[in-house]
Design a protein around this motif. Structure first.
Motif, mmCIF file in Angstrom:
data_model
loop_
_atom_site.group_PDB
_atom_site.id
_atom_site.type_symbol
_atom_site.label_atom_id
_atom_site.label_comp_id
_atom_site.label_asym_id
_atom_site.label_seq_id
_atom_site.Cartn_x
_atom_site.Cartn_y
_atom_site.Cartn_z
ATOM 1 N N GLY A 143 45.645 31.891 41.496
ATOM 2 C CA GLY A 143 45.598 33.102 40.683
ATOM 3 C C GLY A 143 46.970 33.712 40.479
ATOM 4 O O GLY A 143 47.307 34.181 39.385
ATOM 5 N N THR A 167 41.511 30.605 32.751
ATOM 6 C CA THR A 167 40.812 31.047 33.962
ATOM 7 C C THR A 167 40.029 29.912 34.619
ATOM 8 O O THR A 167 39.247 30.152 35.531
ATOM 9 C CB THR A 167 39.850 32.214 33.639
ATOM 10 N N ASP A 171 39.478 32.382 40.708
ATOM 11 C CA ASP A 171 38.326 33.115 41.239
ATOM 12 C C ASP A 171 38.049 34.306 40.324
ATOM 13 O O ASP A 171 38.870 34.661 39.468
ATOM 14 C CB ASP A 171 38.608 33.578 42.670
ATOM 15 N N PRO A 172 36.880 34.953 40.481
ATOM 16 C CA PRO A 172 36.516 36.056 39.577
ATOM 17 C C PRO A 172 37.517 37.195 39.531
ATOM 18 O O PRO A 172 37.781 37.754 38.455
ATOM 19 C CB PRO A 172 35.165 36.524 40.133
ATOM 20 N N GLU A 173 38.124 37.540 40.668
ATOM 21 C CA GLU A 173 39.077 38.653 40.682
ATOM 22 C C GLU A 173 40.305 38.342 39.839
ATOM 23 O O GLU A 173 40.740 39.155 39.013
ATOM 24 C CB GLU A 173 39.503 38.962 42.118
ATOM 25 N N ASN A 174 40.862 37.149 40.032
ATOM 26 C CA ASN A 174 42.045 36.783 39.257
ATOM 27 C C ASN A 174 41.710 36.532 37.796
ATOM 28 O O ASN A 174 42.507 36.823 36.909
ATOM 29 C CB ASN A 174 42.722 35.556 39.872
ATOM 30 N N SER A 175 40.522 36.004 37.526
ATOM 31 C CA SER A 175 40.082 35.834 36.138
ATOM 32 C C SER A 175 40.058 37.168 35.420
ATOM 33 O O SER A 175 40.484 37.279 34.268
ATOM 34 C CB SER A 175 38.686 35.192 36.096
ATOM 35 N N SER A 176 39.554 38.192 36.112
ATOM 36 C CA SER A 176 39.484 39.530 35.525
ATOM 37 C C SER A 176 40.878 40.078 35.228
ATOM 38 O O SER A 176 41.113 40.657 34.156
ATOM 39 C CB SER A 176 38.740 40.469 36.484
ATOM 40 N N THR A 196 38.427 27.224 25.624
ATOM 41 C CA THR A 196 37.747 27.184 26.908
ATOM 42 C C THR A 196 36.356 26.578 26.745
ATOM 43 O O THR A 196 35.815 26.533 25.641
ATOM 44 C CB THR A 196 37.626 28.615 27.493
ATOM 45 N N GLY A 198 34.095 27.782 29.014
ATOM 46 C CA GLY A 198 33.312 28.841 29.656
ATOM 47 C C GLY A 198 33.175 30.074 28.780
ATOM 48 O O GLY A 198 33.600 30.096 27.626
ATOM 49 N N GLU A 199 32.593 31.122 29.356
ATOM 50 C CA GLU A 199 32.278 32.338 28.599
ATOM 51 C C GLU A 199 33.056 33.562 29.071
ATOM 52 O O GLU A 199 32.806 34.667 28.593
ATOM 53 C CB GLU A 199 30.772 32.619 28.687
ATOM 54 N N ASP A 200 34.020 33.398 29.975
ATOM 55 C CA ASP A 200 34.740 34.542 30.534
ATOM 56 C C ASP A 200 35.436 35.382 29.469
ATOM 57 O O ASP A 200 35.526 36.608 29.583
ATOM 58 C CB ASP A 200 35.796 34.066 31.538
#
Length: 217
Positions: A143, A167, A171-176, A196, A198-200
């Motif tokens: 991250g 992303t 992890d979710p925190e760093n993705s955010s 991508t 994914g859907e982030d």
């Protein structure tokens, strides 16, 4: 701002040809946030590299601000990228023997910014990396490496950010953190294109474009 006209990219020769892109038409306006989504092998990265002047299509044209970038010489195209486009890659592509600060400043080497260090320190603080400023990439988490890569892309104030699965390894925190940084850049007038599977990134996008087998669906 960006216009693709019947872009195709074909690898190899018959009978073993692989078609990565097939007659793609796409217009992207200034300050749009675009997500290009599709499964592995759909042509997403090929499309991104074509837009960024890194991979010449087999046919078709890529125009940025009415400039056909593949009519430029290699040197002119490199200069154009340096002035207008920031890249963020899934695998970071940081220089292993340089520190966080040095990796971020590196992308300004072709541009005469007197405030490069000041801008870098500000970005490092915004990205939550102040306590890692002298660390090498091997001493950082995935991250943190992606945040360094993002700072490197942003420091020269590009008009366009191109991101390939930014992303995918986070992890979710760093993705955010990464997605909020893209969003802030977009809200300040920057154009963002993320590819991508994914859907982030979807909640941040003005448009989501689906790519399948080299074609926009």
């Amino acid at each position: 701002m960006i216009q693709l006209e019947r872009i195709s990219k074909i690898y190899g020769e018959l009978p073993k040809q692989a078609i990565a892109l097939k007659n793609v038409d796409l217009k992207i306006g200034k300050a749009e946030f675009i997500v290009v989504r599709g499964p592995s092998g759909s042509g997403k990265t090929t499309l991104l590299m074509s837009i960024g002047g890194m991979l010449q299509p087999s046919s078709g044209t890529v125009r940025i601000n009415d400039k056909d970038i593949y009519l430029l010489s290699i040197v002119e195209r490199s200069r154009f990228r340096a002035l207008n486009i920031g890249f963020v890659f899934q695998m970071f592509h940081l220089i292993p023997y340089l520190s966080v600060l040095e990796n971020i400043i590196l992308s300004t080497r072709h541009i005469k910014y007197d405030d490069s260090n000041k801008k870098a320190y500000s970005l490092i603080e915004d990205l939550g990396l102040s306590d890692r400023i002298n660390y090498k990439p091997s001493e950082l988490s995935a991250g943190e490496c992606q945040r360094v890569a993002l700072g490197r892309a942003l420091i020269h104030r590009p008009k366009i950010i191109l991101a390939d699965e930014p992303t995918g390894n986070l992890d979710p925190e760093n993705s955010s953190i990464v997605m909020k940084t893209f969003s802030n850049y977009h809200q300040n007038g920057g154009t963002v294109i993320i590819v991508t599977h994914g859907e982030d990134a979807d909640p941040f996008a003005d448009r989501v474009i689906y790519l399948k087998k080299g074609e926009i669906k």
